[in-house]
Design a protein around this motif. Sequence first.
Motif, mmCIF file in Angstrom:
data_model
loop_
_atom_site.group_PDB
_atom_site.id
_atom_site.type_symbol
_atom_site.label_atom_id
_atom_site.label_comp_id
_atom_site.label_asym_id
_atom_site.label_seq_id
_atom_site.Cartn_x
_atom_site.Cartn_y
_atom_site.Cartn_z
ATOM 1 N N THR A 122 0.810 -1.218 0.000
ATOM 2 C CA THR A 122 0.000 0.000 0.000
ATOM 3 C C THR A 122 0.846 1.272 0.000
ATOM 4 O O THR A 122 0.310 2.368 0.172
ATOM 5 C CB THR A 122 -0.961 0.023 1.200
ATOM 6 N N THR A 123 2.149 1.124 -0.191
ATOM 7 C CA THR A 123 3.002 2.307 -0.300
ATOM 8 C C THR A 123 2.491 3.198 -1.428
ATOM 9 O O THR A 123 2.144 2.709 -2.507
ATOM 10 C CB THR A 123 4.456 1.898 -0.588
ATOM 11 N N ASP A 124 2.446 4.495 -1.174
ATOM 12 C CA ASP A 124 1.929 5.434 -2.172
ATOM 13 C C ASP A 124 2.616 5.290 -3.523
ATOM 14 O O ASP A 124 3.833 5.094 -3.607
ATOM 15 C CB ASP A 124 2.103 6.869 -1.675
ATOM 16 N N TYR A 125 1.784 5.387 -4.568
ATOM 17 C CA TYR A 125 2.200 5.338 -5.969
ATOM 18 C C TYR A 125 2.641 3.945 -6.411
ATOM 19 O O TYR A 125 3.262 3.798 -7.461
ATOM 20 C CB TYR A 125 3.303 6.355 -6.281
ATOM 21 N N SER A 126 2.307 2.926 -5.632
ATOM 22 C CA SER A 126 2.637 1.558 -6.028
ATOM 23 C C SER A 126 1.597 1.045 -7.009
ATOM 24 O O SER A 126 0.396 1.109 -6.757
ATOM 25 C CB SER A 126 2.687 0.645 -4.808
#
Length: 126
Positions: free
Chosen positions: A30-34
């Motif tokens: 769920t890391t941003d921009y993944s």
Amino acid sequence: QVQLQESGPGLVKPSQTLSLTCTVSGDSITTDYSYWSWIRQSPGKGLEWMGAIYYSSMSSYHGSSYYSPSLKSQTSISTDTSKNQITLQLSSVTSEDTAVYYCARASGFGMAFDYWGQGTQVTVSS
């Protein structure tokens, strides 16, 4: 170091549903921009993008799934955030779905895939 590992049955019968799991280590899915994708390569053919799921907590697209138009009717991608896994389900498989299946990550829409799993061979046969 981000690592992706695909797993699932190596042999599936025609008309069944194929289910594959990609387990991610070294980063949260769920890391941003993944942008987590499933990609396959059939014998003698090039890479085929199947679909993806995108995470960006500040975006209305957070957690949204995207599918290849040619596979949309039989493909579903989901995640289990507690296990850091991305799952592919492909229904009503035929011999045409025999391929090496890869999961891969890009850091945003339109970006190159920077991490790949090693791939898993799936054969559709009775």
